[in-house]
Design a protein around this motif. Structure first.
Motif, PDB file in Angstrom:
ATOM      1  N   TYR A 205     -39.057  84.020 -63.517  1.00 52.00           N
ATOM      2  CA  TYR A 205     -40.467  84.034 -63.104  1.00 52.00           C
ATOM      3  C   TYR A 205     -40.572  84.091 -61.576  1.00 52.00           C
ATOM      4  CZ  TYR A 205     -44.864  81.766 -61.715  1.00 52.00           C
ATOM      5  OH  TYR A 205     -46.044  81.444 -61.085  1.00 52.00           O
ATOM      6  N   GLY A 206     -39.776  83.264 -60.894  1.00 44.06           N
ATOM      7  CA  GLY A 206     -39.813  83.239 -59.441  1.00 44.06           C
ATOM      8  C   GLY A 206     -39.417  84.572 -58.831  1.00 44.06           C
ATOM      9  N   LYS A 207     -38.377  85.190 -59.354  1.00 43.74           N
ATOM     10  CA  LYS A 207     -37.942  86.489 -58.844  1.00 43.74           C
ATOM     11  C   LYS A 207     -39.019  87.548 -59.046  1.00 43.74           C
ATOM     12  CE  LYS A 207     -32.985  85.690 -59.512  1.00 43.74           C
ATOM     13  NZ  LYS A 207     -31.783  86.070 -60.300  1.00 43.74           N
ATOM     14  N   ALA A 208     -39.664  87.533 -60.220  1.00 40.86           N
ATOM     15  CA  ALA A 208     -40.708  88.511 -60.510  1.00 40.86           C
ATOM     16  C   ALA A 208     -41.913  88.308 -59.600  1.00 40.86           C
ATOM     17  CB  ALA A 208     -41.120  88.421 -61.983  1.00 40.86           C
ATOM     18  N   MET A 209     -42.310  87.063 -59.393  1.00 43.03           N
ATOM     19  CA  MET A 209     -43.464  86.786 -58.547  1.00 43.03           C
ATOM     20  C   MET A 209     -43.202  87.182 -57.098  1.00 43.03           C
ATOM     21  SD  MET A 209     -46.136  85.626 -60.226  1.00 43.03           S
ATOM     22  CE  MET A 209     -47.149  84.614 -59.150  1.00 43.03           C
ATOM     23  N   LEU A 210     -41.990  86.953 -56.627  1.00 45.78           N
ATOM     24  CA  LEU A 210     -41.666  87.270 -55.239  1.00 45.78           C
ATOM     25  C   LEU A 210     -41.670  88.766 -54.951  1.00 45.78           C
ATOM     26  CD1 LEU A 210     -38.866  84.667 -54.452  1.00 45.78           C
ATOM     27  CD2 LEU A 210     -41.064  84.886 -53.276  1.00 45.78           C
ATOM     28  N   GLU A 211     -41.643  89.577 -56.004  1.00 49.78           N
ATOM     29  CA  GLU A 211     -41.722  91.028 -55.828  1.00 49.78           C
ATOM     30  C   GLU A 211     -43.157  91.534 -55.793  1.00 49.78           C
ATOM     31  OE1 GLU A 211     -39.247  93.215 -55.177  1.00 49.78           O
ATOM     32  OE2 GLU A 211     -38.081  91.368 -54.929  1.00 49.78           O
ATOM     33  N   ARG A 212     -44.093  90.673 -56.097  1.00 45.46           N
ATOM     34  CA  ARG A 212     -45.490  91.108 -56.163  1.00 45.46           C
ATOM     35  C   ARG A 212     -46.089  91.187 -54.752  1.00 45.46           C
ATOM     36  NH1 ARG A 212     -47.358  91.997 -60.858  1.00 45.46           N
ATOM     37  NH2 ARG A 212     -49.398  92.259 -59.899  1.00 45.46           N
ATOM     38  N   PRO A 213     -46.854  92.247 -54.464  1.00 44.90           N
ATOM     39  CA  PRO A 213     -47.378  92.415 -53.098  1.00 44.90           C
ATOM     40  C   PRO A 213     -48.309  91.293 -52.659  1.00 44.90           C
ATOM     41  CG  PRO A 213     -48.309  94.059 -54.608  1.00 44.90           C
ATOM     42  CD  PRO A 213     -47.182  93.399 -55.331  1.00 44.90           C
ATOM     43  N   GLU A 214     -49.134  90.768 -53.583  1.00 47.85           N
ATOM     44  CA  GLU A 214     -50.056  89.706 -53.191  1.00 47.85           C
ATOM     45  C   GLU A 214     -49.308  88.415 -52.866  1.00 47.85           C
ATOM     46  OE1 GLU A 214     -49.212  90.751 -56.303  1.00 47.85           O
ATOM     47  OE2 GLU A 214     -51.009  90.391 -57.495  1.00 47.85           O
ATOM     48  N   VAL A 215     -48.183  88.191 -53.531  1.00 45.03           N
ATOM     49  CA  VAL A 215     -47.366  87.015 -53.255  1.00 45.03           C
ATOM     50  C   VAL A 215     -46.636  87.187 -51.921  1.00 45.03           C
ATOM     51  CG1 VAL A 215     -45.375  85.664 -54.023  1.00 45.03           C
ATOM     52  CG2 VAL A 215     -47.123  86.369 -55.675  1.00 45.03           C
ATOM     53  N   LYS A 216     -46.041  88.362 -51.718  1.00 47.44           N
ATOM     54  CA  LYS A 216     -45.346  88.644 -50.456  1.00 47.44           C
ATOM     55  C   LYS A 216     -46.274  88.492 -49.256  1.00 47.44           C
ATOM     56  CE  LYS A 216     -41.916  92.001 -52.128  1.00 47.44           C
ATOM     57  NZ  LYS A 216     -41.473  93.415 -52.014  1.00 47.44           N
ATOM     58  N   ALA A 217     -47.502  88.966 -49.405  1.00 47.47           N
ATOM     59  CA  ALA A 217     -48.446  88.970 -48.283  1.00 47.47           C
ATOM     60  C   ALA A 217     -48.795  87.562 -47.812  1.00 47.47           C
ATOM     61  CB  ALA A 217     -49.712  89.720 -48.675  1.00 47.47           C
ATOM     62  N   LEU A 218     -48.707  86.580 -48.712  1.00 51.25           N
ATOM     63  CA  LEU A 218     -49.157  85.227 -48.379  1.00 51.25           C
ATOM     64  C   LEU A 218     -48.024  84.210 -48.303  1.00 51.25           C
ATOM     65  CD1 LEU A 218     -52.285  85.148 -50.735  1.00 51.25           C
ATOM     66  CD2 LEU A 218     -52.257  85.574 -48.273  1.00 51.25           C
ATOM     67  N   ALA A 219     -46.802  84.633 -48.574  1.00 52.32           N
ATOM     68  CA  ALA A 219     -45.687  83.695 -48.696  1.00 52.32           C
ATOM     69  C   ALA A 219     -45.221  83.168 -47.346  1.00 52.32           C
ATOM     70  CB  ALA A 219     -44.528  84.371 -49.411  1.00 52.32           C
ATOM     71  N   PHE A 220     -44.789  81.908 -47.356  1.00 50.71           N
ATOM     72  CA  PHE A 220     -44.057  81.319 -46.243  1.00 50.71           C
ATOM     73  C   PHE A 220     -42.664  80.951 -46.744  1.00 50.71           C
ATOM     74  CE2 PHE A 220     -48.365  80.234 -44.612  1.00 50.71           C
ATOM     75  CZ  PHE A 220     -48.252  80.778 -43.342  1.00 50.71           C
ATOM     76  N   ALA A 221     -41.675  81.075 -45.883  1.00 50.55           N
ATOM     77  CA  ALA A 221     -40.322  80.646 -46.227  1.00 50.55           C
ATOM     78  C   ALA A 221     -40.299  79.135 -46.425  1.00 50.55           C
ATOM     79  CB  ALA A 221     -39.344  81.050 -45.119  1.00 50.55           C
ATOM     80  N   SER A 222     -39.357  78.678 -47.239  1.00 54.25           N
ATOM     81  CA  SER A 222     -39.278  77.238 -47.512  1.00 54.25           C
ATOM     82  C   SER A 222     -39.013  76.443 -46.234  1.00 54.25           C
ATOM     83  CB  SER A 222     -38.205  76.947 -48.560  1.00 54.25           C
ATOM     84  OG  SER A 222     -36.948  77.450 -48.158  1.00 54.25           O
ATOM     85  N   ASP A 223     -38.283  77.024 -45.273  1.00 51.25           N
ATOM     86  CA  ASP A 223     -38.060  76.334 -43.998  1.00 51.25           C
ATOM     87  C   ASP A 223     -39.377  76.102 -43.257  1.00 51.25           C
ATOM     88  OD1 ASP A 223     -35.333  76.132 -44.305  1.00 51.25           O
ATOM     89  OD2 ASP A 223     -34.875  77.942 -43.152  1.00 51.25           O
ATOM     90  N   THR A 224     -40.274  77.084 -43.318  1.00 54.19           N
ATOM     91  CA  THR A 224     -41.582  76.946 -42.661  1.00 54.19           C
ATOM     92  C   THR A 224     -42.419  75.889 -43.360  1.00 54.19           C
ATOM     93  OG1 THR A 224     -41.495  79.277 -42.016  1.00 54.19           O
ATOM     94  CG2 THR A 224     -43.645  78.186 -41.920  1.00 54.19           C
TER      95      THR A 224
END
Length: 245
Positions: A205-224
């Motif tokens: 599920y996580g891998k699939a979501m991370l490929e989605r453009p709306e998720v990519k556009a709003l994502a922050f790295a876990s370090d951030t």
């Protein structure tokens, strides 16, 4: 419009007639839900970010609870992550997210209610300083993850909770999922990482979501996320983290 968080000494940017506005905070998991829906549906809007530690009075006048997200368009004001997201889905029905089947919607509502249990335990672990307490909370979190792993397994079509395409619950759950690795960053817990052998469906599920453009556009790295959380723990959150001066 500036992404910088507006605080107590600010004035409210004048709303424009007919323009949808989201009052948000860039690291808020609940506002993140509404932002995902807006992005998924490509809904034109503007964003006003709020300093949640030093809230402007004009924002409290809009929403006395002082929470984000809040949507405003003309004289309509809607607060709460689920209320705003479902209103958007009704008013902008393209790329519909709420399941058409009433039974499926009811099942997803149960999944949504369970997130609050996981969040309570998760944030308790984040803010805890007692090793034994953190260990107990990690055991409880593992049970919550097993609950969602089993629910995903029961929905064989995958990889999303919605099947081959995400539905509303996927966008409700994702902000919690994205922030989960912060535990391993702040508490030095290897067990706080997703184990693809123990939770294969959640890992997919996580891998699939991370490929989605709306998720990519709003994502922050876990370090951030970890830097922001650490600021919250110490009482000095940086709402403008990662923004250029």
């Amino acid at each position: 419009m500036s992404q910088r968080a507006l605080g107590q000494d600010s004035t409210c940017p004048p709303p424009k007639p007919g323009v949808l506005r989201l009052y948000s905070m860039r690291f808020c998991p609940f506002a993140h839900r509404t932002r995902l829906v807006l992005s998924h549906k490509n809904i034109p809007h503007e964003v006003v970010n709020i300093n949640l530690q030093n809230k402007p009075q004009w924002f409290l006048d809009l929403n006395p609870l002082g929470q984000v997200p809040v949507l405003q368009i003309d004289d309509k004001i809607i607060a709460d992550s689920t209320a705003t997201s479902e209103w958007l889905d009704d008013v902008y029905p393209e790329k519909r997210l709420q399941p058409a089947d009433p039974y499926r919607r009811a099942l997803d509502r149960v999944l949504l209610e369970y997130i609050s249990k996981m969040n309570t335990t998760y944030y308790g672990a984040i803010f805890s300083t007692e090793a034994e307490d953190i260990k107990e909370k990690m055991t409880e979190i593992e049970k919550h993850l097993k609950f969602y792993e089993d629910k995903l397994s029961a929905r064989e079509e995958g990889p999303y909770f919605g099947g081959s395409q995400p539905t509303m619950f996927d966008f409700y759950f994702w902000p919690t999922y994205e922030r989960y690795p912060v535990l391993s960053k702040l508490k030095k817990l290897p067990a706080a990482n997703f184990d693809s052998h123990k939770f294969p469906k959640l890992a997919s599920y996580g891998k699939a979501m991370l490929e989605r453009p709306e998720v990519k556009a709003l994502a922050f790295a876990s370090d951030t996320h970890a830097v922001f959380f650490n600021g919250y723990i110490t009482g000095e959150p940086d709402f403008d983290l990662c923004l250029e001066q």
